[in-house]
Design a protein around this motif. Structure first.
Motif, PDB file in Angstrom:
ATOM      1  N   UNK A 161     -47.453 -21.356  50.191  1.00 36.49           N
ATOM      2  CA  UNK A 161     -48.089 -21.781  51.437  1.00 36.49           C
ATOM      3  C   UNK A 161     -49.458 -22.392  51.245  1.00 36.49           C
ATOM      4  N   UNK A 162     -49.657 -23.093  50.137  1.00 30.36           N
ATOM      5  CA  UNK A 162     -50.948 -23.757  49.885  1.00 30.36           C
ATOM      6  C   UNK A 162     -50.731 -25.262  49.855  1.00 30.36           C
ATOM      7  N   UNK A 163     -51.836 -26.001  49.885  1.00 32.37           N
ATOM      8  CA  UNK A 163     -51.784 -27.443  49.854  1.00 32.37           C
ATOM      9  C   UNK A 163     -51.247 -27.916  48.507  1.00 32.37           C
ATOM     10  N   UNK A 164     -50.397 -28.941  48.551  1.00 29.47           N
ATOM     11  CA  UNK A 164     -49.829 -29.491  47.319  1.00 29.47           C
ATOM     12  C   UNK A 164     -50.886 -30.271  46.551  1.00 29.47           C
ATOM     13  N   UNK A 165     -50.690 -30.371  45.247  1.00 21.43           N
ATOM     14  CA  UNK A 165     -51.624 -31.105  44.397  1.00 21.43           C
ATOM     15  C   UNK A 165     -51.446 -32.589  44.608  1.00 21.43           C
ATOM     16  N   UNK A 166     -52.532 -33.278  44.833  1.00 19.56           N
ATOM     17  CA  UNK A 166     -52.489 -34.731  45.036  1.00 19.56           C
ATOM     18  C   UNK A 166     -52.703 -35.411  43.699  1.00 19.56           C
ATOM     19  N   UNK A 206     -49.063 -13.511  52.258  1.00 21.21           N
ATOM     20  CA  UNK A 206     -48.239 -12.467  51.634  1.00 21.21           C
ATOM     21  C   UNK A 206     -46.961 -13.050  51.037  1.00 21.21           C
ATOM     22  N   UNK A 207     -47.079 -14.228  50.420  1.00 17.84           N
ATOM     23  CA  UNK A 207     -45.954 -14.881  49.779  1.00 17.84           C
ATOM     24  C   UNK A 207     -46.211 -14.924  48.276  1.00 17.84           C
ATOM     25  N   UNK A 208     -45.137 -14.805  47.499  1.00 19.65           N
ATOM     26  CA  UNK A 208     -45.259 -14.789  46.040  1.00 19.65           C
ATOM     27  C   UNK A 208     -44.386 -15.882  45.430  1.00 19.65           C
ATOM     28  N   UNK A 209     -44.760 -16.306  44.227  1.00 19.71           N
ATOM     29  CA  UNK A 209     -43.983 -17.290  43.480  1.00 19.71           C
ATOM     30  C   UNK A 209     -44.220 -17.082  41.994  1.00 19.71           C
ATOM     31  N   UNK A 210     -43.247 -17.503  41.201  1.00 15.39           N
ATOM     32  CA  UNK A 210     -43.362 -17.368  39.753  1.00 15.39           C
ATOM     33  C   UNK A 210     -43.694 -18.724  39.138  1.00 15.39           C
ATOM     34  N   UNK A 211     -44.472 -18.674  38.055  1.00 20.62           N
ATOM     35  CA  UNK A 211     -44.839 -19.873  37.315  1.00 20.62           C
ATOM     36  C   UNK A 211     -44.361 -19.690  35.881  1.00 20.62           C
ATOM     37  N   UNK A 212     -43.479 -20.563  35.404  1.00 19.01           N
ATOM     38  CA  UNK A 212     -42.986 -20.416  34.029  1.00 19.01           C
ATOM     39  C   UNK A 212     -44.102 -20.637  33.016  1.00 19.01           C
ATOM     40  N   UNK A 213     -43.964 -20.002  31.872  1.00 18.11           N
ATOM     41  CA  UNK A 213     -44.974 -20.153  30.815  1.00 18.11           C
ATOM     42  C   UNK A 213     -44.603 -21.282  29.871  1.00 18.11           C
ATOM     43  N   UNK A 214     -44.612 -22.510  30.412  1.00 19.89           N
ATOM     44  CA  UNK A 214     -44.420 -23.720  29.616  1.00 19.89           C
ATOM     45  C   UNK A 214     -45.736 -24.480  29.655  1.00 19.89           C
ATOM     46  N   UNK A 215     -46.000 -25.278  28.629  1.00 15.99           N
ATOM     47  CA  UNK A 215     -47.234 -26.075  28.638  1.00 15.99           C
ATOM     48  C   UNK A 215     -47.207 -27.118  29.740  1.00 15.99           C
ATOM     49  N   UNK A 223     -43.661 -24.629  43.995  1.00 17.95           N
ATOM     50  CA  UNK A 223     -44.500 -23.434  43.869  1.00 17.95           C
ATOM     51  C   UNK A 223     -45.575 -23.440  44.941  1.00 17.95           C
ATOM     52  N   UNK A 224     -46.203 -24.582  45.172  1.00 17.80           N
ATOM     53  CA  UNK A 224     -47.236 -24.676  46.213  1.00 17.80           C
ATOM     54  C   UNK A 224     -46.638 -24.403  47.585  1.00 17.80           C
ATOM     55  N   UNK A 225     -45.464 -24.934  47.859  1.00 16.25           N
ATOM     56  CA  UNK A 225     -44.810 -24.688  49.147  1.00 16.25           C
ATOM     57  C   UNK A 225     -44.443 -23.220  49.298  1.00 16.25           C
ATOM     58  N   UNK A 226     -43.936 -22.607  48.227  1.00 20.18           N
ATOM     59  CA  UNK A 226     -43.564 -21.191  48.274  1.00 20.18           C
ATOM     60  C   UNK A 226     -44.763 -20.312  48.612  1.00 20.18           C
TER      61      UNK A 226
END
Length: 63
Positions: A57-62, A33-42, A52-55
Motif C-alpha cells: 500500500x505504498x507509492x510505486x517507484x517512479x 497492516x499489510x505484509x509482503x515478501x522480498x526475494x533475496x536476489x541482487x 510489492x509496493x501495491x501489496x
C-alpha cells in the motif's frame, strides 16, 4: 532494479522489516497492516517491485 534500492524506498515510505525467511525478507506497513515478501536476489524485476509496493500500500517507484 537493485534490491537495496527497493528496500530503501519501502523504508522511506514507512515500511519496517519484520523477519527473514529462507530465501526472502518480510516487510510490513504498520499503517495499513499489510505484509509482503522480498526475494533475496541482487536484481528484482520491475513488475515484481511494483507488485510489492501495491501489496504494502505504498507509492510505486517512479523510473
Amino acid at each position: 532494479m537493485k534490491r537495496q534500492n527497493l528496500i530503501r524506498h519501502l523504508v522511506n515510505e514507512g515500511c519496517v522489516f519484520l523477519r527473514e525467511g529462507a530465501k526472502h525478507s518480510v516487510f510490513i506497513n504498520p499503517l495499513t497492516n499489510r505484509a509482503s515478501t522480498i526475494p533475496r536476489h541482487n536484481e528484482i524485476n520491475k513488475f515484481l517491485a511494483r507488485k510489492i509496493c501495491r501489496d504494502l500500500g505504498v507509492q510505486e517507484i517512479k523510473k
